[in-house]
Design an enzyme around this catalytic site. Structure first.
Site, PDB file in Angstrom:
ATOM      1  N   ASP A 196       0.817  -1.216   0.000  1.00 16.39           N
ATOM      2  CA  ASP A 196       0.000   0.000   0.000  1.00 16.39           C
ATOM      3  C   ASP A 196       0.849   1.263   0.000  1.00 16.39           C
ATOM      4  O   ASP A 196       0.570   2.218  -0.728  1.00 16.39           O
ATOM      5  CB  ASP A 196      -0.931   0.006   1.213  1.00 16.39           C
ATOM      6  CG  ASP A 196      -2.227  -0.748   0.944  1.00 16.39           C
ATOM      7  OD1 ASP A 196      -2.260  -1.550  -0.002  1.00 16.39           O
ATOM      8  OD2 ASP A 196      -3.198  -0.543   1.698  1.00 16.39           O
TER       9      ASP A 196
ATOM     10  N   ASN B 109      -5.265  -2.281  -4.632  1.00 16.14           N
ATOM     11  CA  ASN B 109      -6.457  -2.297  -3.775  1.00 16.14           C
ATOM     12  C   ASN B 109      -6.203  -1.470  -2.522  1.00 16.14           C
ATOM     13  O   ASN B 109      -6.682  -1.799  -1.444  1.00 16.14           O
ATOM     14  CB  ASN B 109      -6.822  -3.736  -3.400  1.00 16.14           C
ATOM     15  CG  ASN B 109      -8.250  -3.854  -2.877  1.00 16.14           C
ATOM     16  OD1 ASN B 109      -9.067  -2.955  -3.061  1.00 16.14           O
ATOM     17  ND2 ASN B 109      -8.554  -4.960  -2.215  1.00 16.14           N
TER      18      ASN B 109
ATOM     19  N   ASP C  25     -10.854  -2.142  11.633  1.00 19.43           N
ATOM     20  CA  ASP C  25      -9.829  -3.071  11.157  1.00 19.43           C
ATOM     21  C   ASP C  25      -9.458  -4.105  12.223  1.00 19.43           C
ATOM     22  O   ASP C  25      -8.763  -5.079  11.925  1.00 19.43           O
ATOM     23  CB  ASP C  25      -8.583  -2.314  10.707  1.00 19.43           C
ATOM     24  CG  ASP C  25      -8.772  -1.646   9.351  1.00 19.43           C
ATOM     25  OD1 ASP C  25      -9.744  -1.992   8.658  1.00 19.43           O
ATOM     26  OD2 ASP C  25      -7.954  -0.782   8.988  1.00 19.43           O
TER      27      ASP C  25
ATOM     28  N   GLU D 266     -11.257  -4.261   1.642  1.00 22.84           N
ATOM     29  CA  GLU D 266     -10.594  -4.996   0.567  1.00 22.84           C
ATOM     30  C   GLU D 266     -11.480  -6.106   0.010  1.00 22.84           C
ATOM     31  O   GLU D 266     -11.364  -6.487  -1.154  1.00 22.84           O
ATOM     32  CB  GLU D 266      -9.278  -5.576   1.079  1.00 22.84           C
ATOM     33  CG  GLU D 266      -8.135  -4.584   1.136  1.00 22.84           C
ATOM     34  CD  GLU D 266      -8.162  -3.659   2.330  1.00 22.84           C
ATOM     35  OE1 GLU D 266      -7.158  -2.995   2.594  1.00 22.84           O
ATOM     36  OE2 GLU D 266      -9.206  -3.570   3.029  1.00 22.84           O
TER      37      GLU D 266
ATOM     38  N   HIS E 273      -5.483  -8.998   3.336  1.00 23.48           N
ATOM     39  CA  HIS E 273      -4.450  -9.219   4.343  1.00 23.48           C
ATOM     40  C   HIS E 273      -5.016  -9.489   5.731  1.00 23.48           C
ATOM     41  O   HIS E 273      -4.488 -10.312   6.481  1.00 23.48           O
ATOM     42  CB  HIS E 273      -3.505  -8.006   4.386  1.00 23.48           C
ATOM     43  CG  HIS E 273      -4.193  -6.693   4.600  1.00 23.48           C
ATOM     44  ND1 HIS E 273      -3.765  -5.759   5.507  1.00 23.48           N
ATOM     45  CD2 HIS E 273      -5.293  -6.143   4.008  1.00 23.48           C
ATOM     46  CE1 HIS E 273      -4.565  -4.704   5.479  1.00 23.48           C
ATOM     47  NE2 HIS E 273      -5.492  -4.916   4.572  1.00 23.48           N
ATOM     48  N   ARG E 274      -6.098  -8.799   6.088  1.00 26.00           N
ATOM     49  CA  ARG E 274      -6.630  -8.956   7.445  1.00 26.00           C
ATOM     50  C   ARG E 274      -7.352 -10.291   7.640  1.00 26.00           C
ATOM     51  O   ARG E 274      -7.352 -10.848   8.746  1.00 26.00           O
ATOM     52  CB  ARG E 274      -7.533  -7.777   7.804  1.00 26.00           C
ATOM     53  CG  ARG E 274      -6.803  -6.450   7.692  1.00 26.00           C
ATOM     54  CD  ARG E 274      -7.242  -5.413   8.677  1.00 26.00           C
ATOM     55  NE  ARG E 274      -6.486  -4.184   8.456  1.00 26.00           N
ATOM     56  CZ  ARG E 274      -5.268  -3.948   8.907  1.00 26.00           C
ATOM     57  NH1 ARG E 274      -4.651  -4.868   9.626  1.00 26.00           N
ATOM     58  NH2 ARG E 274      -4.644  -2.806   8.652  1.00 26.00           N
TER      59      ARG E 274
ATOM     60  N   LYS F 283       0.414  -6.539   1.867  1.00 23.66           N
ATOM     61  CA  LYS F 283      -0.280  -5.266   1.685  1.00 23.66           C
ATOM     62  C   LYS F 283       0.041  -4.298   2.813  1.00 23.66           C
ATOM     63  O   LYS F 283       0.172  -3.091   2.600  1.00 23.66           O
ATOM     64  CB  LYS F 283      -1.789  -5.513   1.599  1.00 23.66           C
ATOM     65  CG  LYS F 283      -2.613  -4.299   1.222  1.00 23.66           C
ATOM     66  CD  LYS F 283      -4.062  -4.682   1.038  1.00 23.66           C
ATOM     67  CE  LYS F 283      -4.849  -3.558   0.366  1.00 23.66           C
ATOM     68  NZ  LYS F 283      -4.911  -2.341   1.186  1.00 23.66           N
TER      69      LYS F 283
END
Length: 423
Positions: A59, A101, A303, A331, A380-381, A406
């Site tokens: 990112d 993204n 998040d 995302e 990623h999360r 990311k």
């Protein structure tokens, strides 16, 4: 054992459950949210800025490259630093800005490129082209900016005029606080004072607007809140400065979660109260595991919800996550992804009710082997959070583990250094 030297090329990593509490010291990377704010504002500031403690990830690399494409010099003297030199003006790039993204970069640059002199196309990958940006484009056009989106989604074409018009601009921040932050950052480079006002009563993750204002002020901006739903920004522009990025609170949730789910203790080098980022509020919730509350409001720590949701699978009692409508436009649709993947592990483990996520806790899953391939949706999360569940439930294979690059390329290695093993 898995080879972690090139995680991006691996199809999957299977987490091997730990047999003892995780103990040790681990440092989360620099904050992605703050790094990208600081990079952009440095690109709008005249002179040379030194940003230290920064995150180097997909990112932030995309934001840095976009600034280079618009005439800024962005050097990377070491693994956690950027040096940004700018004339204080952005040039129209020779080609569309590709932002993958990276939602922060997409929203912030859509407003910032109005300051360029010429046509700018802001675009992303196939995932980004499904993420809404219409409210921000509508707000920009309301103050005379010529901008076109694609059915409310990227790509966005902006006819930059070299300045941001003065006056009042209204935005519905209920879908994303990033819309508000994008306008605030650009507003400091306007021809006159700008008032950014909310049209609705709610704003997603208001704490991130406070982060934006703090970064702006560090670079010389003058911005004040007027009432509960508006901010006034003076046309000061920005001045280059030296800026230190704090560690990432969202990343810290995985370390707090790893300690909680294994009954261990991980020293991050700082306490939750040392963070200014809103996701740090999750530490108090995670600390209650396995007795987390029946209802958790995620509106100001969005998040952190994937971390909390996977911990909830082993909680003593069910957990309902509320205030998380914005998770559907991250995302991926994170609410749907969390529910779907939890139910792959054990049918009925989770369900969606409207925009709420209910996790029907089953602490008896710990110690079982339940071979499951966890789809990560290039998010990623999702990958990092489900890895935590693999610390107690055997057989969980995390697909596309490289997607963690990311925001935290070293995630798997950091967990390995704490004692986690993979197949």
């Amino acid at each position: 054992m898995a080879d972690l030297t090139n995680v991006a090329k691996l199809e999957a990593l299977t987490v091997i459950p730990v047999t003892a509490p995780l103990q040790g010291r681990a440092a989360p990377p620099g904050s992605k949210s703050i790094t990208n704010r600081a990079l952009l504002v440095a690109g709008l500031a005249r002179g040379t800025s030194h940003i230290t403690g920064a995150l180097k990830s997909k990112d932030t690399a995309l934001m840095a490259q976009a600034l280079r494409d618009m005439g800024c010099t962005v050097d990377e003297p070491d693994a956690t630093s950027f040096t940004v030199t700018s004339s204080g003006a952005l040039k129209a790039p020779a080609k569309p800005l590709f932002l993958g993204n990276a939602g922060t970069a997409m929203r912030f640059l859509t407003a910032a490129v109005t300051l360029a002199d010429g046509t700018v196309v802001v675009d992303g990958d196939e995932h980004m082209r499904k993420r809404p940006i219409g409210p921000l484009v509508a707000a920009l056009t309301s103050v005379g900016v010529v901008a076109r989106d694609t059915n409310g989604m990227p790509p966005v074409t902006v006819e930059g005029q070299g300045h941001f018009g003065a006056g009042r601009v209204e935005i519905d921040g209920g879908l994303s606080s990033q819309y508000v932050s994008a306008l605030l950052i650009a507003a400091a480079c306007a021809n006159g004072p700008v008032e950014v006002a909310l049209t609705g009563p709610n704003i997603g993750a208001r704490g991130y607007v406070d982060l934006t204002l703090a970064v702006m002020r560090s670079f010389g901006a003058v911005a004040e809140q007027i009432g509960d739903a508006a901010w006034r920004v003076a046309p000061t522009g920005y001045t280059a400065t030296d800026f230190v990025v704090e560690p990432d609170a969202s990343a810290a949730t995985y370390l707090w979660g790893a300690a909680a789910i294994t009954g261990g203790q991980i020293d991050l080098g700082l306490q939750p109260g040392d963070f200014t980022q809103p996701d740090a509020a999750a530490a108090a919730v995670i600390a209650q595991f396995p007795h987390m509350p029946a209802e958790i409001d995620g509106s100001q720590m969005q998040d952190a919800i994937p971390t909390i949701a996977v911990l909830a699978a082993l909680n003593a009692t069910p957990v309902r996550c509320t205030g998380i409508a914005n998770l559907r436009v991250k995302e991926c649709d994170r609410t749907a992804a969390l529910s779907t993947e939890l139910n792959r592990i054990r049918p009925g483990l989770a369900e969606e009710q409207g925009d709420d996520l209910i996790v029907h806790a089953d602490p008896g899953l710990a110690g079982q082997t339940l071979p499951t391939r966890i789809e990560t949706y290039a998010d990623h999360r999702i990958a990092m959070s489900f890895a935590l569940l693999g610390l107690k439930v055997g057989g969980l294979s995390i697909l596309d583990p490289g997607c963690t690059g990311k925001t935290w390329p070293e995630y798997w290695q950091v967990m390995h250094d704490l004692g986690v093993r993979y197949d």
